[in-house]
Scaffold this motif. Structure first.
Motif, short mmCIF file in Angstrom:
data_model
loop_
_atom_site.label_atom_id
_atom_site.label_comp_id
_atom_site.label_asym_id
_atom_site.label_seq_id
_atom_site.Cartn_x
_atom_site.Cartn_y
_atom_site.Cartn_z
N MET A 1 40.82 29.45 43.46
CA MET A 1 41.43 30.76 42.65
C MET A 1 41.30 30.70 41.28
O MET A 1 41.54 31.88 40.88
CB MET A 1 42.98 30.81 43.29
N ASP A 2 41.18 29.74 40.41
CA ASP A 2 41.05 29.81 39.00
C ASP A 2 39.75 30.08 38.68
O ASP A 2 39.77 29.87 37.52
CB ASP A 2 41.83 28.28 38.85
N GLN A 3 38.80 30.66 39.52
CA GLN A 3 37.73 31.08 38.69
C GLN A 3 37.85 32.11 37.82
O GLN A 3 38.38 33.01 38.05
CB GLN A 3 36.72 31.41 39.65
N PRO A 4 37.69 31.97 36.48
CA PRO A 4 37.61 32.79 35.41
C PRO A 4 37.06 34.26 35.65
O PRO A 4 37.10 35.22 35.14
CB PRO A 4 37.56 32.32 34.27
N SER A 5 36.19 33.86 36.65
CA SER A 5 34.92 34.97 36.82
C SER A 5 35.15 36.08 37.58
O SER A 5 34.60 37.01 37.64
CB SER A 5 33.48 34.35 37.19
N MET A 6 36.26 36.09 38.45
CA MET A 6 36.79 36.86 39.14
C MET A 6 37.12 38.30 38.66
O MET A 6 37.87 38.44 37.53
CB MET A 6 38.17 36.72 40.07
N PRO A 7 36.32 39.37 38.96
CA PRO A 7 36.34 40.48 38.44
C PRO A 7 37.68 41.37 38.40
O PRO A 7 38.39 41.02 39.76
CB PRO A 7 35.14 41.30 38.90
N MET A 8 38.05 42.23 37.67
CA MET A 8 39.34 43.04 37.89
C MET A 8 39.57 43.70 39.08
O MET A 8 40.63 43.63 39.53
CB MET A 8 39.30 43.89 36.64
N GLU A 9 38.44 44.20 39.83
CA GLU A 9 38.66 44.96 40.88
C GLU A 9 38.96 44.19 42.14
O GLU A 9 39.86 44.30 43.11
CB GLU A 9 37.51 45.80 41.56
N MET A 10 38.75 42.74 41.94
CA MET A 10 39.17 41.70 42.87
C MET A 10 40.56 41.10 42.78
O MET A 10 41.44 41.18 43.32
CB MET A 10 38.21 40.68 42.90
N LEU A 11 40.84 40.93 41.22
CA LEU A 11 42.01 40.14 40.96
C LEU A 11 43.37 41.16 41.14
O LEU A 11 44.29 40.74 41.31
CB LEU A 11 41.84 39.96 39.54
#
Lengths: 244, 237, 214
Positions: free
Chosen positions: A193-203
C-alpha cells in the motif's frame, strides 16, 4: 480540579448518556463517507494497469486491516486505563472493542484471500500482511477466550486487561518478525500500500473509506458500550430511571 | 519459653536473593521427589519428533529440510505442556499465596520460579534437541548452534508462557486456553529460532537470528515477570 | 491509638455487596474475633486485609501510617493462615517450614525445633506432608505462624481439624502473642479462652453487612 472531567467520564450514567448523544454524529458521516468512497472507488477510479479491476477490493481490504490493528490498540489503551485507574467503564469499552476488532480482522483476511485468487491463483499465500493479520485474529480470540473462561466479571476485566497490554507490546514485534521471515523466504507480495505512485483518483477513495470505517467503528463502539454498561449496571438505580 | 520479641525488634533478613535461592532449592527438592513430570515432557518431545519420519518420509534428505520446523514445533508444544503446571500446584496447595505475603517483590520471585522451571524443562529439551536432530538427518556438527538457539528460545517461551500460566490459574480447561493465549505471543520466538536453526543446519552463520532471539529474551526477562506478577495476583483472587 | 484501623471497607464478590462500610480497630495486645454465618464474608474480610482480594474501597492504617493492603512493609508485619495449611505434599514438614520461613527471612533452626517440640510436631516433622493427617498439617502450619514473629495474625478457622488439646494450644499461643503486644483477627466460632479485656468481637451478617457487637 483538572481531573474532574476524567471522573465524570468514568461515571457509567454519564458515559451512557454521552454515548447515546454521540452515536448519530459518528453513524451518519460514516454512512455518507462509505457510500461515497464505494462509488468513487468502484466507478470513478481508473483500473490498475497490472491488476485491472481486481485491485478494487483494496477499498475494503486495506481499511479493515488497518482498523483491526487500531482497534486492538484502542482496546489495550482502554484496558490499561481500567487496570491502572480502576475505572470500570474503561473495561466496558475494552470488552466492546474485542468483538468488532475480531470481525474487522476476519473481514480483512477474507477480502485478502479473495484478492489473492486472481493475483496469485490461490486463496492463500503466506503474505506477511495476511500472516500478521492471522496472528492478530488469534490475539483477539485469545482475549475473548480468556474472558469467557472467567466467571467473575472483575477478575475477567483485570485478567483480560493484562493480556491486552502484553499483546499490544507484542504486536509490533510480531509484525516485524513476520516481515523479516517473509523477506527471507521471498513469498510473493502484491499488497504494497505504500507505493508513492498511487494516483489521486485511486488514493482519495481509500482515505475516505478509512475515515468512514473509523467513524463506523466509533458508532458501533458507542452502541456496544451502552449495551455493556446496561448489562453491568443492571441492578443500579439509575438504569430504571433511564429506561422508564 | 521465651518466644522472642515482636516485629519491630525481630531481626528479619530482608534481602531478596536468599528468597530466590530458597525457591530454587525447594523446586529442585520437589523435582527429586517427583521426576515424572519432567520425564513426561521429554517423552512428549521425542514422540512428536518421531511422528514426522513416520508421517512424512523416512528419507533423511527430505527430513533435513523440515528439521528446524519439526524441532521448534515440538519444543514449543512441549514447553506449553510444561507451563500448565508452572503455578498450578503452588496455587492449589496455598503456598503461592504465601509468596504474595512475604513482603518481597512478587515479580522477582516469579522470575526465580520461571528460571528454575526453565532449568528443569527448557534446558533438558534443549539438550535433547541435537540428538533428535540427528534422527532427522542433521549432522552432529550442528549441535552447538541448535543448543544455543533452542536454549534462548525455550527461555523466552518459559517467560512468555508464565504470563499465560498466571492468567489461566484455576480456570477450567486452563490448558487449552494457555495454548491459545501463548501461541500468538510465541510467533516471533518461533520465527527467529527456527531461522537460526535452519542456518546452522545449512552450515551458515546464524548470528543475526540469534541476536534477534537474544533481544527477545532480554525483553522477556524485563517485562514478562511484571506481567506475570499482575496475572498471578488476579489468578489467585 | 490502634495499631490497625480499617475504615469504610466495601467489598463486592461478583454482583454481591459482601462487606458494606465495615469499620474496625485493633490495638496492640487485642484480638478481634470475627463471627458470622457461612457466606457472611469472614474469609473475604481476612483475604482483603492481606491484599489477596481487591476491595472497592478501604482506608487502612497500620502503625499510624495509611497504607495499601499490598504494601511490602505491611506484609512483613503480618501472617495469614488460611483454612488450608500452605504446605507442599511432597516435602517434609521441616522442609516446608524451612522454605516458608526463609521466604519471610526469619528461618532459625533451633527456634523452629523448639516450637515443633512444644506443638507436639517433632515426631512427624521429618515425614512427607502427604502422609500426615489434617490435624498434623495444621500443627505444622501453627509452628510456621509463631515462628514468623509477625505482629499481626490473620487466622481463618485456626482450630479446624484439631482435637481439644490442639484447640487449647491455639488459644494459649494466641494469648502469648497478645501479651507480647501482638494483634490478631481470628475468624472462628470456637469461644476463645483469652482474657476478656483483650478480646473484641465482630459479627458479620450476610445481607446488610457488618455490625459491631461489642
Amino acid at each position: 480540579m483538572g481531573w474532574a472531567w476524567f471522573h465524570r467520564f468514568g461515571s457509567p450514567p454519564h458515559l451512557y448518556r454521552l454515548a447515546g448523544t454521540l452515536t448519530p454524529w459518528f453513524a451518519w458521516p460514516a454512512a455518507i463517507l462509505i457510500v461515497g468512497a464505494l462509488y468513487l472507488g468502484l466507478f470513478v477510479a481508473p483500473p490498475d494497469y497490472q491488476q485491472g479491476d481486481g485491485f478494487r477490493i483494496i477499498y475494503v481490504h486495506a481499511p479493515s486491516a488497518w482498523l483491526a490493528v487500531m482497534i486492538y490498540a484502542v482496546m489495550a489503551i482502554a484496558a490499561g486505563v481500567g487496570l491502572i485507574w480502576r475505572m470500570k467503564v474503561a473495561h466496558a469499552v475494552a470488552v466492546s472493542c474485542a468483538g468488532v476488532g475480531a470481525w474487522f480482522t476476519a473481514v480483512s483476511l477474507v477480502t485478502g484471500m479473495l484478492w489473492g485468487k486472481p493475483m496469485w491463483g490461490t486463496y492463500w499465500v503466506w503474505d506477511p500482511r495476511l500472516t500478521a493479520q492471522l496472528v492478530l485474529l488469534f490475539l483477539f480470540l485469545g482475549y475473548m477466550g480468556l474472558r469467557s473462561g472467567i466467571e467473575d466479571l472483575g477478575r475477567a476485566d483485570r485478567a483480560s486487561a493484562v493480556l491486552a497490554l502484553v499483546g499490544v507490546i507484542n504486536l509490533p514485534i510480531i509484525r516485524y518478525s513476520v516481515e523479516w521471515w517473509n523477506s527471507i523466504h521471498q513469498a510473493p507480495s502484491v499488497m504494497k500500500m505504500d507505493q508513492p505512485s498511487m494516483p489521486m483518483e485511486m488514493l482519495a477513495p481509500l482515505l475516505m473509506m478509512l475515515l468512514g470505517f473509523s467513524l463506523y467503528f466509533g458508532a458501533v463502539l458507542l452502541v456496544r458500550v451502552r449495551a455493556e454498561i446496561l448489562r453491568r449496571e443492571r441492578s443500579a438505580a439509575w438504569i430504571r430511571e433511564v429506561l422508564s | 519459653m521465651s518466644e522472642g520479641l515482636h516485629t519491630q525488634e525481630v531481626s528479619r533478613d530482608t534481602r531478596l536473593l536468599p528468597k530466590c535461592a530458597a525457591i530454587v532449592v525447594r523446586d529442585l527438592q520437589l523435582l527429586v521427589r517427583r521426576p515424572g513430570q519432567m520425564l513426561q515432557i521429554l517423552g512428549f518431545f521425542v514422540v512428536v519428533t518421531v511422528l514426522f519420519p513416520l508421517g512424512y518420509s523416512p528419507e533423511l534428505g527430505k527430513l533435513r529440510l523440515i528439521a528446524p520446523g519439526v524441532l521448534w514445533v515440538g519444543a514449543l508444544l512441549a514447553s506449553l505442556l510444561a507451563l500448565e503446571g508452572l503455578f498450578r500446584d503452588d496455587a492449589e496447595d496455598g503456598t503461592l499465596e504465601q509468596w504474595l505475603l512475604c513482603g518481597q517483590p512478587l515479580a522477582a520471585l516469579l522470575l526465580a520460579k520461571t528460571a528454575v522451571h526453565w532449568l528443569l524443562t527448557g534446558l533438558p529439551l534443549t539438550v535433547l534437541a541435537p540428538l533428535l536432530a540427528v534422527t532427522l538427518g542433521v549432522s552432529i556438527e550442528a549441535a552447538p548452534g541448535i543448543l544455543l538457539a533452542l536454549g534462548l528460545g525455550t527461555l523466552a517461551l518459559s517467560l512468555i508462557g508464565s504470563i499465560a500460566a498466571g492468567l489461566t490459574l484455576g480456570l477450567r480447561r486452563g490448558g487449552v486456553l494457555l495454548s491459545l493465549l501463548s501461541l500468538p505471543l510465541a510467533v516471533p520466538v518461533l520465527i527467529f529460532g527456527a531461522r537460526a536453526t535452519e542456518l546452522v543446519i545449512q552450515g551458515d552463520s546464524p548470528t543475526a537470528a540469534l541476536y534477534l532471539l537474544a533481544s527477545l529474551v532480554v525483553l522477556a526477562i524485563t517485562l514478562a515477570p511484571l506481567a506475570a506478577a499482575a496475572a498471578v495476583r488476579i489468578g489467585l483472587e | 491509638m490502634p495499631e490497625l484501623s480499617i475504615e469504610n471497607l466495601h467489598v463486592y464478590r461478583g454482583e454481591q455487596h459482601v462487606l458494606r462500610g465495615l469499620n474496625a480497630q485493633v490495638s496492640a495486645g487485642q484480638c478481634l474475633q470475627i463471627t458470622g454465618e457461612n457466606g457472611a464474608g469472614k474469609t473475604t474480610l481476612l483475604r482483603v486485609l492481606c491484599g489477596l482480594l481487591p476491595a472497592e474501597s478501604l482506608q487502612l492504617t497500620w502503625r499510624g501510617r495509611v497504607c495499601s493492603p499490598q504494601d511490602a512493609e505491611y506484609h512483613q508485619g503480618l501472617s495469614y493462615l488460611s483454612h488450608a495449611a500452605p504446605l507442599k505434599a511432597d516435602l517434609t514438614g521441616w522442609e516446608n517450614l524451612r522454605f516458608l520461613l526463609s521466604l519471610r527471612g526469619v528461618w532459625q533452626a533451633e527456634r523452629v525445633g523448639a516450637l515443633l517440640e512444644r506443638l507436639g510436631a517433632r515426631r512427624f516433622a521429618d515425614r512427607p506432608v502427604r502422609s500426615l493427617s489434617a490435624g498434623q498439617r495444621r500443627r505444622l502450619a501453627l509452628v510456621g505462624l509463631v515462628a514468623s514473629q509477625s505482629q499481626l495474625w490473620l487466622l481463618d478457622e485456626p482450630t479446624t481439624n484439631l482435637d481439644s488439646a490442639g484447640t487449647r494450644l491455639v488459644t494459649e499461643l494466641l494469648s502469648e502473642h497478645l501479651e507480647r503486644g501482638g494483634l490478631a483477627m481470628v475468624a472462628t466460632h470456637v469461644s476463645l479462652d483469652i482474657a476478656p479485656s483483650a478480646l473484641q468481637s465482630l459479627h458479620l451478617t450476610s445481607g446488610d453487612g457488618a455490625r459491631r457487637v461489642a
